[in-house]
Design an enzyme around this catalytic site. Structure first.
Site, PDB file in Angstrom:
ATOM      1  CD  GLU A  43      32.378 -14.821 -42.824  1.00  0.00           C
ATOM      2  OE1 GLU A  43      32.606 -14.837 -41.602  1.00  0.00           O
ATOM      3  OE2 GLU A  43      33.217 -15.166 -43.673  1.00  0.00           O
ATOM      4  CG  HIS A  96      17.324 -30.594 -19.713  1.00  0.00           C
ATOM      5  ND1 HIS A  96      16.378 -31.098 -18.845  1.00  0.00           N
ATOM      6  CD2 HIS A  96      17.673 -31.617 -20.535  1.00  0.00           C
ATOM      7  CE1 HIS A  96      16.174 -32.386 -19.116  1.00  0.00           C
ATOM      8  NE2 HIS A  96      16.947 -32.732 -20.146  1.00  0.00           N
ATOM      9  CE  LYS A 131      39.454 -10.792 -42.216  1.00  0.00           C
ATOM     10  NZ  LYS A 131      40.073 -11.692 -43.164  1.00  0.00           N
TER      11      LYS A 131
HETATM   12  O1  PA5 Z   1      35.123 -17.113 -44.562  1.00  0.00           O
HETATM   13  C1  PA5 Z   1      35.844 -16.132 -44.581  1.00  0.00           C
HETATM   14  O2  PA5 Z   1      36.235 -15.636 -45.632  1.00  0.00           O
HETATM   15  C2  PA5 Z   1      36.354 -15.514 -43.295  1.00  0.00           C
HETATM   16  O3  PA5 Z   1      35.711 -16.035 -42.181  1.00  0.00           O
HETATM   17  C3  PA5 Z   1      37.843 -15.775 -43.174  1.00  0.00           C
HETATM   18  O4  PA5 Z   1      38.075 -17.150 -43.148  1.00  0.00           O
HETATM   19  C4  PA5 Z   1      38.416 -15.129 -41.903  1.00  0.00           C
HETATM   20  O5  PA5 Z   1      38.121 -13.764 -41.889  1.00  0.00           O
HETATM   21  C5  PA5 Z   1      39.925 -15.331 -41.853  1.00  0.00           C
HETATM   22  O6  PA5 Z   1      40.508 -14.831 -43.027  1.00  0.00           O
HETATM   23  P1  PA5 Z   1      41.929 -15.293 -43.496  1.00  0.00           P
HETATM   24  O7  PA5 Z   1      41.889 -16.751 -43.753  1.00  0.00           O
HETATM   25  O8  PA5 Z   1      42.187 -14.495 -44.707  1.00  0.00           O
HETATM   26  O9  PA5 Z   1      42.884 -14.959 -42.384  1.00  0.00           O
END
Ligand code: PA5
Length: 463
Positions: free
Chosen positions: A290, A319, A433
């Site tokens: 990410e 394995h 989202k």
């Molecule tokens: O790292 C990130 O920003 C995302 O993976 C968020 O943690 C994830 O989308 C969840 O978002 P939120 O904590 O706003 O619900």
């Protein structure tokens, strides 16, 4: 050494050849860029990268421990309702620092921990069929406070709690971790008067494991969070003070960049030779993917950057995936997580002294076999010219796990500088989202829904 160490020997050209390994010249050429990257990240510590200072937030840690003590012994289950960065760290800490069988047989007075990081009805429905919300504390975690998956789970479990415990009684079963002021979840906390913790500004989801996001559920299941934080702090000090060559986060970041940009290794495999560390590899996969997987450079150029993280578990995946790793395409580099001192000694008995195929194991420890398998894989990878590094944990404990978390967060922040991408945004995740909000009919997303519907194929090809 009483800290995790990074062994880079087998990522060097001397071990795996110049086509696959990094030469001393390549490292020297990168030295100035690396030093600039370190300075750039450090300069943001007191500005927008507030996650770097999380190990120093002693008052928050004390608050968490006070809350944990106040609910001690009251719940049989703790359920984390969160996703992505609001869940992976919780799972990683629990897997690493609780017994692998904690949730089957929790130690006296401690709850089980479930991290329900999906909205698959066959996961959530099955939980409801088998567990009692009235015996459960729900830790609702969302930085933005509006993520559809977490909000839907919150609504569902809140209603179940209200049904059995009433409007007043249900409140003690919910503890929320979210932004201090923004988001629907914060508004709900204020209306309901739920106990809550704050995800501080400058702490993005995947950099939040050392905030209340990762620490509340960990403290509730008895993990030594102060130990984790002490480990993280010690790693932060090393990475701030050491010369670039001795800075493990910077070295790791440079290797990642060189492996992909100079050696065409698009796949970064974390191979955990520790059952308990396996979920750290899942946590790191998100952190890397990410943060570095980006369409645009920071200057606005289309670049489509980013390594593909893969997780493997030793010995299990010897394995399964090892054949590909050792003989398949030269598109991967490897990080082995290994542990010097296991907590357990498990000696093997002798049963058939006349059968050499069984007897050679007698009198040895399972740890010897585990180590031999790990070293065997390391040798096989190296001989096959597959660059690999080892992150060596002296043992799996709160301190070493805290060190690993901090080292990898710092490394990924530094990678952002080297790859020249914004390591702290996630436009691809946000796009998903928004599409989900639109498809669920959320007000304000009508135009996006119309776009999605207009671009849907008129005919499907199904075989
Ligand atoms: O790292 C990130 O920003 C995302 O993976 C968020 O943690 C994830 O989308 C969840 O978002 P939120 O904590 O706003 O619900």
């Amino acid at each position: 050494m009483d800290r995790i160490t990074l062994d880079v020997t087998n990522a060097l050209a001397a071990a795996v050849g110049p086509d696959h390994g990094v030469s001393p010249e390549e490292l020297t050429d990168l030295r100035e860029t690396a030093a600039r990257a370190l300075a750039a990240v450090e300069a943001r510590r007191a500005q927008d990268l507030r996650w770097m200072d999380l190990p120093y937030a002693n008052d928050v840690h004390d608050e968490i421990l006070e809350y944990t003590a106040s609910v001690s012994g009251r719940f049989r289950n703790v359920v984390v309702l969160g996703i992505g960065g609001s869940a992976l760290g919780n799972t990683a800490l629990h897997a690493a620092l609780s017994s692998p069988f904690h949730d089957l047989a929790p130690p006296p007075g401690l709850p089980r921990l479930f991290v329900l990081d999906n909205v698959d009805p066959d996961l959530v429905g099955e939980w409801l069929d088998n567990f009692d919300p009235a015996e459960t504390l729900f830790n609702v975690i969302s930085k933005s406070g509006g993520t559809a998956e977490t909000m839907s789970q919150f609504l569902l479990f809140r209603e179940r709690l209200v049904q059995v415990l009433g409007e007043e009684g249900h409140r003690e079963h919910i503890v929320v971790t979210t932004d201090a002021t923004n988001g629907i979840l914060r508004e709900i906390v204020e209306r309901e008067g739920y106990e809550s913790f704050v995800v501080p500004d400058g702490v993005g989801g995947r950099f939040s494991v050392l905030s209340p996001v990762g620490l509340v559920s960990s403290a509730l299941v008895g993990i030594d969070i102060k130990g984790v934080l002490a480990g993280a702090l010690s790693m932060d000090e090393i990475c701030r003070e050491a010369s670039p060559e001795e800075n493990p986060a910077l070295t790791y970041a440079c290797l990642q960049w060189l492996m992909q940009e100079r050696k065409a290794k698009n796949v970064a495999v974390t191979f955990s030779y520790s059952h308990r560390l396996r979920a750290l590899a899942d946590w790191y996969a998100q952190l890397l993917a990410e943060s570095i997987g980006k369409r645009m450079s920071r200057g606005g150029e289309v670049v489509h950057k980013g390594p593909t993280p893969v997780r493997a578990i030793g010995v299990t995946d010897q394995h399964s995936q090892a054949q590909l790793y050792i003989e398949g395409p030269f598109d991967k580099w490897f990080t082995l997580l290994s542990v010097t001192q296991p907590d357990h000694s498990v000696p093997l008995p002798s049963a058939y002294p006349d059968l050499e195929g069984a007897e050679y194991l007698a009198g040895r420890d399972l740890g010897d076999l585990f180590e031999a398998e790990r070293e065997g894989t390391r040798v096989a990878l190296t001989e096959a010219m597959r660059p690999n590094v080892s992150i060596v944990f002296p043992r799996v404990d709160a301190r070493s796990v805290g060190q690993y978390l901090m080292m990898m967060e710092l490394a990924v922040a530094l990678m952002g500088e080297l790859y020249d991408v914004d390591a702290f945004d996630q436009p691809g995740v946000e796009a998903g989202k928004i599409a989900a909000y639109a498809l669920m009919g959320r007000a304000g997303y009508e135009a996006r829904r119309a776009e999605i519907e207009a671009s849907a194929p008129t005919e499907r090809k199904t075989i």
